[in-house]
Design a protein around this motif. Sequence first.
Motif, PDB file in Angstrom:
ATOM      1  N   TYR A  46       0.786  -1.159  -0.001  1.00  0.00           N
ATOM      2  CA  TYR A  46       0.036   0.098   0.033  1.00  0.00           C
ATOM      3  C   TYR A  46       0.876   1.187  -0.075  1.00  0.00           C
ATOM      4  O   TYR A  46       1.702   1.429   0.835  1.00  0.00           O
ATOM      5  CB  TYR A  46      -1.013  -0.147   1.273  1.00  0.00           C
ATOM      6  N   GLY A  47       0.564   2.085  -0.675  1.00  0.00           N
ATOM      7  CA  GLY A  47       1.268   3.690  -0.847  1.00  0.00           C
ATOM      8  C   GLY A  47       2.775   3.276  -1.277  1.00  0.00           C
ATOM      9  O   GLY A  47       3.444   4.429  -1.177  1.00  0.00           O
ATOM     10  N   GLY A  48       2.775   2.363  -2.100  1.00  0.00           N
ATOM     11  CA  GLY A  48       4.117   2.009  -2.493  1.00  0.00           C
ATOM     12  C   GLY A  48       5.247   1.456  -1.529  1.00  0.00           C
ATOM     13  O   GLY A  48       6.193   1.251  -1.953  1.00  0.00           O
ATOM     14  N   GLY A  49       4.899   1.106  -0.254  1.00  0.00           N
ATOM     15  CA  GLY A  49       5.511   0.249   0.675  1.00  0.00           C
ATOM     16  C   GLY A  49       5.581   1.268   1.971  1.00  0.00           C
ATOM     17  O   GLY A  49       5.684   2.359   1.874  1.00  0.00           O
ATOM     18  N   GLY A  50       5.937   0.584   2.875  1.00  0.00           N
ATOM     19  CA  GLY A  50       6.287   1.164   4.238  1.00  0.00           C
ATOM     20  C   GLY A  50       5.235   1.453   5.119  1.00  0.00           C
ATOM     21  O   GLY A  50       5.557   2.235   6.014  1.00  0.00           O
ATOM     22  N   ALA A  51       4.035   1.088   4.610  1.00  0.00           N
ATOM     23  CA  ALA A  51       2.801   1.327   5.557  1.00  0.00           C
ATOM     24  C   ALA A  51       2.668   0.302   6.653  1.00  0.00           C
ATOM     25  O   ALA A  51       2.209  -0.715   6.349  1.00  0.00           O
ATOM     26  CB  ALA A  51       1.713   1.613   4.711  1.00  0.00           C
TER      27      ALA A  51
END
Length: 199
Positions: A46-51
């Motif tokens: 989600y959101g390109g990663g890191g969430a």
Amino acid sequence: MKQLVVMDARGNVEAVLGCSEKSRTKTLEQGELWVVMPENGRVLPYGGGGARCGSFRPGPDEAWYQVRLLEPGREGDSGAATPGESAGLSGDSSGNSSGNFPETGDDLVLPVLSDLADLIAVRRRTMPEGSYTTHLFSKGSGKIRKKTGEEAVELILAQDRQEIIGEAADLLYHTLVLLEQEGIRLEEVVRELGRRHSG
């Protein structure tokens, strides 16, 4: 495919996306939110990663899922409850899908914990697919101990009253799962507390 309601750390809805078994499993295993992208059906972070996930809970009858993200920089637990979700002991991760636990009263504390422990025991016997409790038992004692330790740390780091309540609920739930895994009844712990109190 089920709907996934994504909320930020304050409880505001950010998005409603798809959740497949693959994305759910990756989220639970990694603690980072994975979703099904509506435009192409691909499973991506989600959101390109890191969430990072503070909670990942099924709704009633596990017809949909709700995820609450952590503030950047905080470590959390993708399967344990956090503020807003765990305080009410809702969803499977609390062991109760129907949400019918009493909410107040000192004399209700032990019955609520006892009912939850019994439901966790049922989950272990039946191992229903899609249940977070099933996920924990399928990973074994080491995983359960690790998650319980993480919840203890989360409680220590909690800042405000509601967050402390939520993290304490998380720790109690995972402790009950650990007790069930080790074949220890809640009553044995209560008796030990009574022995210490009376002594």
